[in-house]
Scaffold this motif. Sequence first.
Motif, PDB file in Angstrom:
ATOM      1  N   PRO A   1       0.881  -1.376  -0.136  1.00  0.00           N
ATOM      2  CA  PRO A   1       0.003   0.024   0.225  1.00  0.00           C
ATOM      3  C   PRO A   1       0.794   1.446   0.061  1.00  0.00           C
ATOM      4  CG  PRO A   1      -1.079  -1.611   1.419  1.00  0.00           C
ATOM      5  CD  PRO A   1       0.298  -2.149   1.157  1.00  0.00           C
ATOM      6  N   GLN A   2       1.914   1.291   0.673  1.00  0.00           N
ATOM      7  CA  GLN A   2       2.826   2.632   0.722  1.00  0.00           C
ATOM      8  C   GLN A   2       3.591   2.656  -0.568  1.00  0.00           C
ATOM      9  OE1 GLN A   2       2.516   4.600   3.637  1.00  0.00           O
ATOM     10  NE2 GLN A   2       3.735   6.128   2.397  1.00  0.00           N
ATOM     11  N   LYS A   3       4.075   1.627  -1.065  1.00  0.00           N
ATOM     12  CA  LYS A   3       4.827   1.659  -2.275  1.00  0.00           C
ATOM     13  C   LYS A   3       3.972   2.127  -3.485  1.00  0.00           C
ATOM     14  CE  LYS A   3       8.331  -1.574  -0.871  1.00  0.00           C
ATOM     15  NZ  LYS A   3       8.803  -3.004  -0.976  1.00  0.00           N
ATOM     16  N   GLN A   4       2.600   1.686  -3.350  1.00  0.00           N
ATOM     17  CA  GLN A   4       1.495   2.135  -4.761  1.00  0.00           C
ATOM     18  C   GLN A   4       1.650   3.741  -4.691  1.00  0.00           C
ATOM     19  OE1 GLN A   4      -1.794   0.253  -2.956  1.00  0.00           O
ATOM     20  NE2 GLN A   4      -1.818  -1.409  -4.662  1.00  0.00           N
ATOM     21  N   LYS A   5       2.155   4.397  -3.655  1.00  0.00           N
ATOM     22  CA  LYS A   5       2.018   5.823  -3.684  1.00  0.00           C
ATOM     23  C   LYS A   5       3.147   6.491  -4.414  1.00  0.00           C
ATOM     24  CE  LYS A   5      -0.436   6.110   1.129  1.00  0.00           C
ATOM     25  NZ  LYS A   5      -0.147   6.624   2.175  1.00  0.00           N
ATOM     26  N   SER A   6       4.162   5.676  -4.861  1.00  0.00           N
ATOM     27  CA  SER A   6       5.247   6.239  -5.896  1.00  0.00           C
ATOM     28  C   SER A   6       6.109   7.103  -5.106  1.00  0.00           C
ATOM     29  CB  SER A   6       4.781   6.301  -7.176  1.00  0.00           C
ATOM     30  OG  SER A   6       4.128   5.117  -7.660  1.00  0.00           O
ATOM     31  N   ASN A   7       6.268   7.251  -3.934  1.00  0.00           N
ATOM     32  CA  ASN A   7       7.108   8.450  -3.317  1.00  0.00           C
ATOM     33  C   ASN A   7       8.469   8.122  -3.371  1.00  0.00           C
ATOM     34  OD1 ASN A   7       4.841   9.835  -2.292  1.00  0.00           O
ATOM     35  ND2 ASN A   7       4.495   8.499  -0.660  1.00  0.00           N
ATOM     36  N   LEU A   8       9.057   7.091  -3.351  1.00  0.00           N
ATOM     37  CA  LEU A   8      10.343   6.416  -3.827  1.00  0.00           C
ATOM     38  C   LEU A   8      10.548   5.394  -4.919  1.00  0.00           C
ATOM     39  CD1 LEU A   8      11.441   6.328   0.046  1.00  0.00           C
ATOM     40  CD2 LEU A   8      12.460   7.847  -1.766  1.00  0.00           C
ATOM     41  N   TYR A   9      11.648   5.332  -5.591  1.00  0.00           N
ATOM     42  CA  TYR A   9      11.754   4.110  -6.359  1.00  0.00           C
ATOM     43  C   TYR A   9      12.145   3.111  -5.396  1.00  0.00           C
ATOM     44  CZ  TYR A   9      13.424   0.776  -9.778  1.00  0.00           C
ATOM     45  OH  TYR A   9      13.880  -0.126 -10.825  1.00  0.00           O
ATOM     46  N   TYR A  10      11.350   1.805  -5.785  1.00  0.00           N
ATOM     47  CA  TYR A  10      11.804   0.687  -4.833  1.00  0.00           C
ATOM     48  C   TYR A  10      12.127  -0.505  -5.955  1.00  0.00           C
ATOM     49  CZ  TYR A  10       9.836   2.514  -0.637  1.00  0.00           C
ATOM     50  OH  TYR A  10       9.588   3.377   0.489  1.00  0.00           O
ATOM     51  N   HIS A  11      13.195  -1.357  -5.485  1.00  0.00           N
ATOM     52  CA  HIS A  11      13.295  -2.643  -6.100  1.00  0.00           C
ATOM     53  C   HIS A  11      12.880  -3.599  -5.007  1.00  0.00           C
ATOM     54  CE1 HIS A  11      14.898  -5.583  -8.827  1.00  0.00           C
ATOM     55  NE2 HIS A  11      14.908  -6.263  -7.602  1.00  0.00           N
ATOM     56  N   SER A  12      11.946  -4.203  -4.829  1.00  0.00           N
ATOM     57  CA  SER A  12      11.457  -5.035  -3.965  1.00  0.00           C
ATOM     58  C   SER A  12      12.181  -6.365  -4.099  1.00  0.00           C
ATOM     59  CB  SER A  12       9.902  -5.340  -3.867  1.00  0.00           C
ATOM     60  OG  SER A  12       9.238  -4.201  -3.444  1.00  0.00           O
ATOM     61  N   PHE A  13      12.905  -7.135  -3.227  1.00  0.00           N
ATOM     62  CA  PHE A  13      13.524  -8.162  -3.240  1.00  0.00           C
ATOM     63  C   PHE A  13      12.642  -9.193  -2.292  1.00  0.00           C
ATOM     64  CE2 PHE A  13      17.332  -5.558  -3.596  1.00  0.00           C
ATOM     65  CZ  PHE A  13      17.741  -6.202  -4.992  1.00  0.00           C
ATOM     66  N   VAL A  14      11.771 -10.084  -2.915  1.00  0.00           N
ATOM     67  CA  VAL A  14      10.898 -11.008  -2.207  1.00  0.00           C
ATOM     68  C   VAL A  14      11.678 -12.174  -1.870  1.00  0.00           C
ATOM     69  CG1 VAL A  14       8.812 -12.273  -2.424  1.00  0.00           C
ATOM     70  CG2 VAL A  14       8.774 -10.166  -3.479  1.00  0.00           C
ATOM     71  N   GLU A  15      11.749 -12.383  -0.665  1.00  0.00           N
ATOM     72  CA  GLU A  15      12.839 -13.225   0.154  1.00  0.00           C
ATOM     73  C   GLU A  15      12.323 -14.790   0.225  1.00  0.00           C
ATOM     74  OE1 GLU A  15      15.886 -11.703   2.977  1.00  0.00           O
ATOM     75  OE2 GLU A  15      14.239 -12.001   3.890  1.00  0.00           O
ATOM     76  N   CYS A  16      12.824 -15.559  -0.248  1.00  0.00           N
ATOM     77  CA  CYS A  16      12.572 -17.069   0.279  1.00  0.00           C
ATOM     78  C   CYS A  16      13.643 -17.603   1.212  1.00  0.00           C
ATOM     79  CB  CYS A  16      12.734 -17.976  -1.295  1.00  0.00           C
ATOM     80  SG  CYS A  16      11.587 -17.562  -2.528  1.00  0.00           S
ATOM     81  N   MET A  17      12.861 -18.355   2.131  1.00  0.00           N
ATOM     82  CA  MET A  17      13.778 -18.967   3.161  1.00  0.00           C
ATOM     83  C   MET A  17      13.237 -20.294   3.565  1.00  0.00           C
ATOM     84  SD  MET A  17      12.975 -16.751   6.551  1.00  0.00           S
ATOM     85  CE  MET A  17      13.351 -15.086   5.561  1.00  0.00           C
ATOM     86  N   GLY A  18      13.951 -21.240   4.118  1.00  0.00           N
ATOM     87  CA  GLY A  18      13.404 -22.531   4.296  1.00  0.00           C
ATOM     88  C   GLY A  18      14.812 -23.387   4.201  1.00  0.00           C
ATOM     89  N   PHE A  19      15.349 -23.861   5.416  1.00  0.00           N
ATOM     90  CA  PHE A  19      16.512 -24.723   5.658  1.00  0.00           C
ATOM     91  C   PHE A  19      16.407 -26.376   5.657  1.00  0.00           C
ATOM     92  CE2 PHE A  19      20.739 -25.561   7.778  1.00  0.00           C
ATOM     93  CZ  PHE A  19      21.496 -25.041   6.598  1.00  0.00           C
ATOM     94  N   VAL A  20      15.089 -26.432   5.502  1.00  0.00           N
ATOM     95  CA  VAL A  20      14.840 -27.932   5.408  1.00  0.00           C
ATOM     96  C   VAL A  20      14.485 -28.165   4.071  1.00  0.00           C
ATOM     97  CG1 VAL A  20      13.189 -29.869   6.235  1.00  0.00           C
ATOM     98  CG2 VAL A  20      13.897 -28.006   7.795  1.00  0.00           C
ATOM     99  N   ASP A  21      15.127 -29.340   3.516  1.00  0.00           N
ATOM    100  CA  ASP A  21      15.144 -29.689   1.890  1.00  0.00           C
ATOM    101  C   ASP A  21      13.706 -29.771   1.478  1.00  0.00           C
ATOM    102  OD1 ASP A  21      17.091 -29.159   0.287  1.00  0.00           O
ATOM    103  OD2 ASP A  21      18.415 -30.738   1.004  1.00  0.00           O
ATOM    104  N   ALA A  22      13.014 -30.743   2.615  1.00  0.00           N
ATOM    105  CA  ALA A  22      11.677 -31.276   2.122  1.00  0.00           C
ATOM    106  C   ALA A  22      10.701 -30.134   1.881  1.00  0.00           C
ATOM    107  CB  ALA A  22      11.258 -32.256   3.137  1.00  0.00           C
ATOM    108  N   SER A  23      10.893 -29.136   2.688  1.00  0.00           N
ATOM    109  CA  SER A  23       9.761 -27.938   2.601  1.00  0.00           C
ATOM    110  C   SER A  23      10.258 -26.946   1.492  1.00  0.00           C
ATOM    111  CB  SER A  23       9.724 -27.171   4.173  1.00  0.00           C
ATOM    112  OG  SER A  23      11.040 -26.594   4.044  1.00  0.00           O
TER     113      SER A  23
END
Length: 386
Positions: free
Chosen positions: A128-150
Amino acid sequence: MPEWIKLTARDIFDGRRFLGEDKVLVMRPDGAVEAIIDRSEAGEEVRRLDGWLSPGLINTHCHLELSHMKGRIPEKTGLPDFLTTVMTQRQPDSPEQIAEAIAAAETAMLEAGIVAVGDICNTVNTIPQKQKSNLYYHSFVECMGFVDASAPARFAQMQEVYQAFRQLDAAGVHTTTLSPHAPYSVSATLFRLLSDLREEDPITIHNQECFAENMLYESRAGAFLGFYKNFGMDISGFRATGQTSLPSYLPYFQSPGNMLLVHNTFTSEEDIRFAAGSAKNIFWCLCPNANIYIEDTLPYIALFREQGGVMTIGTDSLASNHQLSVWEEAKTLHEHHADVPLEEIMQWATLNGARALGIENTFGSFEKGKKPGVTVIDKDSKKVSI
């Protein structure tokens, strides 16, 4: 004939170097740079500002969605304890608290002369805040999970978040990529899933932020074992590589494009040399105030400079910092490394950051046609309204 905007100050830093006194930055009414000229050639209506001028600052590593955690986490506990506190105390007192804290943190960055941000996202809370375009953003959507099965389930979950952020990209002031969180939180299978994306846009990873990370990969020992046990994580499938973390994960990424390695507090000369041979264009992001807040130490910057490493600056989050000012980070670096010229540090904070995020055609330097924004710096940094 356009009405030129003419700005002068004690000095002008153009993104690469200080130009000295008696220079004037000339811009078009839309904020595009026209030229930097001598004061004697500038004519009338030159606006003089206190301090010196810089292109807008680039924060290449931030966690805007954690802004509501300001002051909640004790300092200097070490990374495993810090992460435990984040994971157990991340929920706000009320839903409104997240949005209010995000808006306030963005306003503070704007006022401090920041024009673009590489922002880490685990949720959709900042949309919602980024939709206002006050700043340029590159959003790094972060993946995590240290258990292989998941890994497949974790990857699918973050694909949903990624697609939500992709809806912002059409506006031209936002881009998105999926990225791994850190070597201690991403399994081999999840690394392979992410590397198969062959992202050409920038990706990022938290790198060697603590000694325990290297111990984990070198000998399957150290403080992270207790961290995993505390959260009931079965890591029986993990095998030590006998190397530090960086050469253990970096070979997964063989496609071209920029990669930001963040923190690098325990990165060695051998690690830096290994990274130099990577298929990725490596940028080393420093977050000194967060390093002090969490581990009470700083990276050995001389190693990166000796090896020709390309440096950028980030702030991390308000969970691990008292502010989100790139200039405050630059001051900390200069105070602890007086041998590094301020001119060089300022390039890390401007042009290098723009290059790392792939936005150097617009931001990072005062070059004709660019719209980098203007920051005036004295004791503090402030956005210049033009």
